[in-house]
Design a protein around this motif. Structure first.
Motif, PDB file in Angstrom:
ATOM      1  N   UNK A 220       0.814  -1.227   0.000  1.00 16.37           N
ATOM      2  CA  UNK A 220       0.000   0.000   0.000  1.00 16.37           C
ATOM      3  C   UNK A 220       0.846   1.275   0.000  1.00 16.37           C
ATOM      4  N   UNK A 221       2.151   1.157   0.209  1.00 20.64           N
ATOM      5  CA  UNK A 221       2.993   2.370   0.224  1.00 20.64           C
ATOM      6  C   UNK A 221       2.914   3.132  -1.105  1.00 20.64           C
ATOM      7  N   UNK A 222       3.097   2.478  -2.265  1.00 21.70           N
ATOM      8  CA  UNK A 222       3.006   3.254  -3.514  1.00 21.70           C
ATOM      9  C   UNK A 222       1.621   3.844  -3.750  1.00 21.70           C
ATOM     10  N   UNK A 223       0.558   3.166  -3.269  1.00 15.25           N
ATOM     11  CA  UNK A 223      -0.800   3.703  -3.404  1.00 15.25           C
ATOM     12  C   UNK A 223      -0.926   4.960  -2.550  1.00 15.25           C
ATOM     13  N   UNK A 227      -1.590   8.807  -3.761  1.00 17.80           N
ATOM     14  CA  UNK A 227      -2.753   9.520  -3.234  1.00 17.80           C
ATOM     15  C   UNK A 227      -2.347  10.877  -2.654  1.00 17.80           C
ATOM     16  N   UNK A 228      -1.208  10.952  -1.991  1.00 17.22           N
ATOM     17  CA  UNK A 228      -0.750  12.234  -1.453  1.00 17.22           C
ATOM     18  C   UNK A 228      -0.425  13.212  -2.587  1.00 17.22           C
ATOM     19  N   UNK A 229       0.178  12.708  -3.640  1.00 16.07           N
ATOM     20  CA  UNK A 229       0.466  13.560  -4.795  1.00 16.07           C
ATOM     21  C   UNK A 229      -0.827  14.064  -5.434  1.00 16.07           C
ATOM     22  N   UNK A 551      -9.246  -3.680  -3.713  1.00 18.33           N
ATOM     23  CA  UNK A 551     -10.247  -2.617  -3.575  1.00 18.33           C
ATOM     24  C   UNK A 551      -9.591  -1.245  -3.679  1.00 18.33           C
ATOM     25  N   UNK A 552      -8.448  -1.087  -3.050  1.00 19.78           N
ATOM     26  CA  UNK A 552      -7.740   0.197  -3.088  1.00 19.78           C
ATOM     27  C   UNK A 552      -7.261   0.531  -4.499  1.00 19.78           C
TER      28      UNK A 552
END
Length: 576
Positions: A220-223, A227-229, A551-552
């Motif tokens: 989930x780190x790259x997701x 998302x922050x970007x 799902x993410x």
């Protein structure tokens, strides 16, 4: 359904005697726990500490374990007696402390934790108006809600600073508790307190737990980074500041959805939702304390002064559940917050009301009951409030208008790309507690505690968190410390369980077969079965992060297409 307890009468009488003794100390502690957490008139932190010590002393009494182990060696036990005695043995082994120093340390911890809880409950918490400087008292829940809905950035910043003030307030007392918790764990032969707690609750150690969490963290780190970007591009770099993030993510959505979650309807909607799933409470009594107020514990929870169980003669003892939420009726978003808490805590109550075994040891929420097992049930049920299939039937305004698809669509568009932030916030707590109990004792200072919290927030969440780690109430109390990983494992199971039901039945909302399967597979065994085994039994697969990660990663347009179809079907069917 379990009925009469068969087998040698002497063994049955022995089990019945232990059950009655356990009920007595359990109820005394839980009555005091509720009174102090709710800050009821006449409550006493000293009485709480005494009843907790009595409770711990009963569970840690080596004569109980010895007697149970002797009974287990009998060749003439019935299978049901052997099962009950096995859970009694596993429970006592979680608490037996052969070293007298460990018993004294536990008593010292009970007193220190009760004093810290009383101080935290009465802390003067709130925020200052950025223009007038006038201080307004507010609970941590109200401060977090203010950060979601306040238009003025200064007000949001002040609310965040209020939350950050909890850390310095609790640090000095908490550091002594951390040191003593580690001493206790090492006396008992564990690496540290986290290793002790997770082994007792889940049946496996810290290293295995973090192997599971590390996999989810890596996937989930790259997701999260993407998302922050995206958030910075959409709302500006300031949206990533901890006091702005909640409002940037939820401010507009909260205003749009608020009319469709009337606060006064929350209890009724909870009841109808569970009835549609065929969920029964089997004669339970429930005491609800729903509204926030000064001095009240700053987190929703559900506990059981009376566990559900079946006596040896087959008669049923229904549960008595106490649960609380932190609603502020006149605050924007309070109706949705109250409802989601009711679905969650009411889900706990439903689960433990349906544990059907011959001892209350099966239906109490502490070790060896798996944290993940307990949280899986409630989190599965509160997940319904985000489904188009549920919103199309239950999200109805005071005027009887169903939430329009345009609002549902906006909510999903606003939240789905950023759901990973919830994952990362959940992960931050166990990673913080792991690091906390691994920190050398001579490095434990209030400044180091705050620095560690900031470091973990930045590492796991990408920046400082809207909910500062030291404001999370779970980390302070014995019963909920080193606990939060259970929410993470449970959420993994929620997505796997949802996928299973959707594949098997095609729908979840208003499907009584779902309640039937939850009851028979997940709920009735209580802690007599291991959490990972139950997930595999129901879903046919070992517990994996795959369903949650999928799902993410699901593109928003694909999610909207499926949700719209479910929503339209629900609206056509009409209110439930």
């Amino acid at each position: 359904m379990v009925q009469q307890l068969d087998g040698p009468t002497e063994v049955t009488n022995f089990i019945s005697d232990l059950n009655v003794k356990y009920e007595k100390v359990h109820k005394a502690f839980e009555d005091n726990f509720w009174a102090t957490k709710m800050n009821l008139q006449g409550c006493s932190s000293e009485a709480l500490a005494r009843s907790k010590t009595d409770y711990d002393s009963f569970l840690a009494d080596p004569t109980n374990l010895k007697a149970v182990s002797e009974k287990l060696r009998r060749p003439d036990l019935s299978p049901e007696q052997r099962k009950v005695l096995g859970v009694l043995e596993r429970t006592f082994k979680c608490y037996i402390t052969e070293d007298p120093a460990a018993g004294s340390l536990k008593e010292k911890l009970n007193e220190a934790e009760a004093k810290l809880a009383a101080a935290r409950n009465t802390m003067q918490l709130g925020y200052s108006d950025p223009e007038s400087g006038v201080f307004t008292a507010a609970s941590s829940v109200q401060l977090r809600n203010l950060m979601r809905v306040a238009e003025a950035e200064g007000a949001r910043r002040s609310a965040y600073e209020g939350l950050r003030s909890i850390g310095p307030f609790v640090s000095e007392s908490f550091l002594g508790i951390i040191k003593d918790r580690n001493k206790l764990a090492k006396l008992l032969g564990f690496e540290d307190y986290y290793d002790y707690k997770v082994t007792a609750a889940e049946g496996f150690g810290k290293s295995r737990l973090f192997a599971i969490l590390d996999d989810l963290e890596a996937k989930t780190r790259p997701i999260m980074e993407a998302a922050r970007q995206r958030l910075a591009a959409e709302k500006g770099p300031a949206a990533l500041e901890p006091h702005n993030m909640s409002q940037a993510l939820a401010g507009d959505t909260t205003k749009a959805t608020d009319p469709y979650f009337p606060f006064e309807d929350a209890v009724d909607v909870w009841g109808r939702t569970f009835a549609g799933l065929g969920i029964q409470y089997r004669g339970s009594v429930m005491t609800l304390d729903l509204c926030d107020r000064q001095g009240k514990y700053s987190n929703g929870f559900c506990h059981w002064p009376q566990p559900a169980w079946r006596r040896s003669d087959g008669s049923w003892v229904p549960a008595h559940a106490n649960f609380t939420s932190l609603a502020t009726p006149d605050q924007l978003g309070s109706g949705k917050t109250a409802l989601e808490t009711l679905l969650h805590e009411g889900g706990h109550a439903a689960h433990f009301a349906n544990v059907d075994q011959h001892s209350p040891f099966f239906s109490q929420e502490r070790a060896p009951t798996s944290v993940a097992y307990a949280e899986n049930q409630s989190m599965f049920l509160d997940s319904l409030a985000g489904d188009g299939a549920w919103l199309g039937r239950y999200a109805v305004s005071r005027q009887g208008e169903v939430m329009p698809w345009s609002v549902v669509q906006q909510m999903l568009q606003d939240t789905h790309p950023y759901e990973v932030f919830t994952v990362r916030a959940m992960l931050a707590v166990p990673y913080f507690e792991k690091a906390l109990y691994e920190m050398p004792e001579d490095q434990l200072t209030p400044e180091a505690l705050q620095a560690l919290a900031d470091e973990i927030e930045t590492k796991v969440q990408g920046g400082l968190s809207p909910r500062p780690l030291l404001s999370v109430p779970h980390i302070l109390a014995d019963e909920s410390s080193c606990y939060y990983h259970g929410y993470v494992l449970a959420e993994m199971s929620v997505h796997q369980t949802r996928d299973h039901f959707l594949e098997k039945y095609g729908h979840i909302v208003d499907n009584p077969q779902v309640g039937k399967d939850l009851t028979s597979v997940y709920w009735e065994p209580g802690n007599g079965a291991m959490f990972l085994d139950l997930v595999q039994q129901l879903t046919g697969k070992p517990l994996l992060a795959d369903a949650w990660v999928a799902k993410l990663q699901l593109p928003t347009d694909q999610l909207l297409a499926k949700q719209k179809q479910d929503y339209e079907t629900a609206v056509k069917a009409g209110p439930k």
